[in-house]
Design an enzyme around this catalytic site. Structure first.
Site, PDB file in Angstrom:
ATOM      1  N   HIS A 271     -23.665   5.189 -19.207  1.00 40.80           N
ATOM      2  CA  HIS A 271     -24.716   4.165 -18.957  1.00 40.80           C
ATOM      3  C   HIS A 271     -25.781   4.673 -18.312  1.00 40.80           C
ATOM      4  CE1 HIS A 271     -25.770   0.377 -17.365  1.00 40.80           C
ATOM      5  NE2 HIS A 271     -24.911  -0.254 -18.061  1.00 40.80           N
ATOM      6  N   ASP A 328     -17.372  -1.476 -21.441  1.00 42.73           N
ATOM      7  CA  ASP A 328     -16.619  -1.707 -22.685  1.00 42.73           C
ATOM      8  C   ASP A 328     -15.293  -0.926 -22.914  1.00 42.73           C
ATOM      9  OD1 ASP A 328     -20.038  -1.652 -23.875  1.00 42.73           O
ATOM     10  OD2 ASP A 328     -18.418  -3.561 -24.161  1.00 42.73           O
TER      11      ASP A 328
HETATM   12  C1  SDX Z   1     -23.424  -1.640 -22.684  1.00 40.37           C
HETATM   13  O1  SDX Z   1     -27.742  -1.313 -20.380  1.00 40.37           O
HETATM   14  C2  SDX Z   1     -26.619  -2.190 -19.849  1.00 40.37           C
HETATM   15  O2  SDX Z   1     -26.579  -2.739 -18.993  1.00 40.37           O
HETATM   16  C3  SDX Z   1     -25.671  -2.408 -20.934  1.00 40.37           C
HETATM   17  C4  SDX Z   1     -24.402  -3.088 -20.824  1.00 40.37           C
HETATM   18  C5  SDX Z   1     -24.750  -4.522 -20.536  1.00 40.37           C
HETATM   19  O3  SDX Z   1     -23.903  -5.065 -19.657  1.00 40.37           O
HETATM   20  O4  SDX Z   1     -25.604  -4.922 -21.088  1.00 40.37           O
HETATM   21  O5  SDX Z   1     -23.918  -2.333 -19.702  1.00 40.37           O
HETATM   22  C6  SDX Z   1     -23.656  -3.013 -21.906  1.00 40.37           C
HETATM   23  O6  SDX Z   1     -24.225  -1.378 -23.678  1.00 40.37           O
HETATM   24  C7  SDX Z   1     -22.750  -0.635 -22.198  1.00 40.37           C
HETATM   25  C8  SDX Z   1     -22.892   0.753 -23.110  1.00 40.37           C
HETATM   26  C9  SDX Z   1     -22.041   0.601 -24.204  1.00 40.37           C
HETATM   27  N1  SDX Z   1     -22.166   1.693 -25.136  1.00 40.37           N
HETATM   28  C10 SDX Z   1     -21.328   2.566 -25.320  1.00 40.37           C
HETATM   29  O7  SDX Z   1     -20.057   2.913 -24.879  1.00 40.37           O
HETATM   30  C11 SDX Z   1     -21.684   3.640 -26.334  1.00 40.37           C
HETATM   31  C12 SDX Z   1     -21.556   5.191 -25.971  1.00 40.37           C
HETATM   32  N2  SDX Z   1     -22.465   5.417 -24.779  1.00 40.37           N
HETATM   33  C13 SDX Z   1     -23.650   6.006 -25.316  1.00 40.37           C
HETATM   34  O8  SDX Z   1     -24.205   5.851 -26.184  1.00 40.37           O
HETATM   35  C14 SDX Z   1     -24.602   6.322 -23.900  1.00 40.37           C
HETATM   36  O9  SDX Z   1     -24.037   6.563 -22.827  1.00 40.37           O
HETATM   37  C15 SDX Z   1     -25.440   4.920 -23.475  1.00 40.37           C
HETATM   38  C16 SDX Z   1     -26.039   4.465 -24.791  1.00 40.37           C
HETATM   39  C17 SDX Z   1     -24.345   3.820 -22.957  1.00 40.37           C
HETATM   40  C18 SDX Z   1     -26.534   5.488 -22.571  1.00 40.37           C
HETATM   41  O10 SDX Z   1     -27.403   6.002 -23.393  1.00 40.37           O
HETATM   42  P1  SDX Z   1     -28.492   6.976 -22.481  1.00 40.37           P
HETATM   43  O11 SDX Z   1     -28.397   6.566 -21.325  1.00 40.37           O
HETATM   44  O12 SDX Z   1     -29.712   7.030 -23.433  1.00 40.37           O
HETATM   45  O13 SDX Z   1     -27.781   8.549 -22.338  1.00 40.37           O
HETATM   46  P2  SDX Z   1     -28.204   9.689 -23.156  1.00 40.37           P
HETATM   47  O14 SDX Z   1     -28.040   9.290 -24.560  1.00 40.37           O
HETATM   48  O15 SDX Z   1     -29.771  10.016 -22.925  1.00 40.37           O
HETATM   49  O16 SDX Z   1     -27.258  10.758 -22.695  1.00 40.37           O
HETATM   50  C19 SDX Z   1     -27.381  11.620 -21.760  1.00 40.37           C
HETATM   51  C20 SDX Z   1     -26.696  12.900 -22.225  1.00 40.37           C
HETATM   52  C21 SDX Z   1     -26.800  13.370 -23.526  1.00 40.37           C
HETATM   53  O17 SDX Z   1     -26.283  14.765 -23.649  1.00 40.37           O
HETATM   54  P3  SDX Z   1     -27.305  15.912 -23.317  1.00 40.37           P
HETATM   55  O18 SDX Z   1     -28.770  15.574 -24.342  1.00 40.37           O
HETATM   56  O19 SDX Z   1     -27.838  15.807 -21.892  1.00 40.37           O
HETATM   57  O20 SDX Z   1     -26.696  17.177 -23.780  1.00 40.37           O
HETATM   58  O21 SDX Z   1     -25.093  12.207 -22.022  1.00 40.37           O
HETATM   59  C22 SDX Z   1     -24.623  12.344 -23.532  1.00 40.37           C
HETATM   60  C23 SDX Z   1     -25.848  12.390 -24.160  1.00 40.37           C
HETATM   61  O22 SDX Z   1     -25.363  13.181 -25.539  1.00 40.37           O
HETATM   62  N3  SDX Z   1     -23.692  11.207 -23.659  1.00 40.37           N
HETATM   63  C24 SDX Z   1     -22.594  11.235 -24.349  1.00 40.37           C
HETATM   64  C25 SDX Z   1     -22.362   9.837 -24.164  1.00 40.37           C
HETATM   65  N4  SDX Z   1     -23.219   8.905 -23.464  1.00 40.37           N
HETATM   66  C26 SDX Z   1     -24.315  10.136 -23.216  1.00 40.37           C
HETATM   67  N5  SDX Z   1     -21.838  12.172 -24.889  1.00 40.37           N
HETATM   68  C27 SDX Z   1     -20.824  11.505 -25.434  1.00 40.37           C
HETATM   69  N6  SDX Z   1     -20.391  10.381 -25.462  1.00 40.37           N
HETATM   70  C28 SDX Z   1     -20.952   9.408 -24.635  1.00 40.37           C
HETATM   71  N7  SDX Z   1     -20.804   8.224 -24.735  1.00 40.37           N
END
Ligand code: SDX
Length: 393
Positions: A271, A328
């Protein structure tokens, strides 16, 4: 010197906002709607009472509650001409595409001029949108499965009425058990708002141009549909079923999600704001367990979800990036147990989020200092280039 305007210069055109609706402390896992802790609302308030808190700023008294309940009842049916739109969608149309299109169409069918200019008109429009998103969602499901649309019953609370409209058939009314009704109500309360998330920021962006409530919320529905946002609740079930089918063990899946080149993410994890636990995930994890117990359902996906969570939380890749279960991760287990079809999961998220979108639209519309959002950019394109006639290119 990208010309970004700070909050002190009026509302930033960076998309940041000042808001009095929802407070989140990502480090401490705190979530409050108008100052009221989410834990209290999830356990003790109905979804519509929570919606009134978000939209009008305080929990309603008996008279306000009765008045809004009447507005919901009076506004839950669709205009006859709206029904014609359903006939135009292919049977396999995704329910999110139907929801966004039908909410947008409400502008044509449901928008007497006074609705958006005075407080009473806004109250009616808010009730109309809350009631109609539920009606549209249930009707799209019935159209998809070829069953006659079930009309709302006026003796049922919001969550129970939705389940009635989804699952009642001409020869038998669906009656939700108290456990199922409580679980769905809690699901909707927990999704009702979340400050400046992607879809709510979209609603605020569209509202900042002076667009009406329906146009702004229709845009928010489309933003929510994305797999990284509201679409993740469907992605979690796909992930758990993938593991259940034996393709990978939970640990193997978690390991693949660490590999950026695998194209695999741990759905329902991570998140942008919560750098610790998502308070909603904690509540939903317990609610999922309690509901399955009450329904005597032994869903292997719940056990797999726990295995995935344990494997990820024990792995430094996730701990070092502060990645924890989000809203989720467990919500889909509840919707599955209730019998909601997978392609309706994000629609349920949208129904839950509608009060938040309405509240944020109103906050933008009411603010005399609000300016049209106009984010700036850092230009990284080519320098000055000469135009060249086609024959010389
Ligand atoms: C919702 O914003 C809100 O409030 C949203 C929400 C709401 O109520 O409206 O809470 C609802 O959308 C919840 C999120 C649902 N999505 C998912 O579960 C999809 C999986 N999650 C990821 O796609 C991600 O964690 C996000 C989209 C939720 C957040 O993305 P960020 O903040 O842009 O994080 P990032 O992509 O910059 O990741 C930082 C690091 C990266 O690795 P490095 O580049 O540091 O090596 O963490 C890794 C990412 O690759 N990472 C993950 C991951 N989430 C982040 N690696 C594996 N699996 C994951 N789920």
């Amino acid at each position: 010197d990208t010309g970004l305007i700070t909050l002190d210069d009026g509302y930033a055109n960076t998309g940041s906002a000042k808001s009095a609706i929802t407070f989140i402390d990502g480090e401490k896992g705190i979530l409050r709607y108008r100052g009221v802790p989410i834990e209290d609302l999830a356990e003790r308030s109905s979804f519509i009472e929570t919606a009134e808190l978000l939209i009008f700023g305080e929990l309603p008294d008996e008279e306000e509650r009765a008045d809004f309940r009447s507005l919901l009842t009076e506004n839950s049916a669709l205009h006859r001409d709206m029904r014609k739109h359903f006939d135009g969608f292919p049977v396999n149309a995704h329910p999110m595409s139907i929801l966004s299109a039908m909410v947008n169409a409400l502008q044509a069918h449901d928008i007497p001029e006074h609705r958006f200019t005075d407080e009473n008109g806004f109250r009616e429009a808010a009730a109309s949108l809350l009631a109609k998103t539920r009606t549209i969602a249930a009707a799209s499901y019935k159209s998809h499965i070829g069953q006659p649309i079930a009309y709302p019953r006026y003796d049922l609370p919001y969550a129970e009425n939705f389940l009635h409209m989804m699952f009642s058939v001409p020869y038998r009314d669906y009656e939700a058990t108290p456990e199922v009704a409580h679980a769905l109500n809690m699901f909707l309360v927990l999704h009702a708002d979340h400050e400046q998330n992607c879809s709510t920021s979209t609603v605020r962006m569209v509202a900042s141009s002076g667009a009406n409530l329906y146009a702004s919320v229709s845009a928010g529905i489309n933003a929510l549909w994305g797999p990284l946002h509201g679409g993740a609740n469907m992605g979690v079930i796909d992930m758990l079923e993938h593991i259940h089918e034996g393709s990978w063990t939970a640990k193997q899946y978690v390991d693949r999600a660490k590999d950026k080149h695998s194209g695999v993410k741990l759905m329902g994890f991570g998140h942008r704001v919560y750098r610790n636990f998502d308070p909603r995930a904690r509540i939903l994890k317990e609610a999922a367990h309690n509901l399955l117990d009450a329904m005597h359902i032994d869903d292997p996906l719940l056990d797999i979800a726990r295995e995935v969570e344990q494997a990820a939380l024990a792995d430094d890749y996730f701990a070092s990036r502060q990645l924890y279960p989000n809203v989720d991760f467990y919500s889909g287990i509840i919707l599955r147990a209730i019998g909601i079809p997978l392609d309706m999961f994000t629609v349920l998220f949208a129904i839950g989020r509608t009060p938040g979108w309405i509240a944020h639209w109103k906050e933008v519309a009411d603010d005399p200092r609000q300016r049209i959002n106009r984010p700036r950019q850092v230009y990284v394109g080519p320098n000055l280039s000469q135009w060249v006639p086609r024959a010389e290119r």
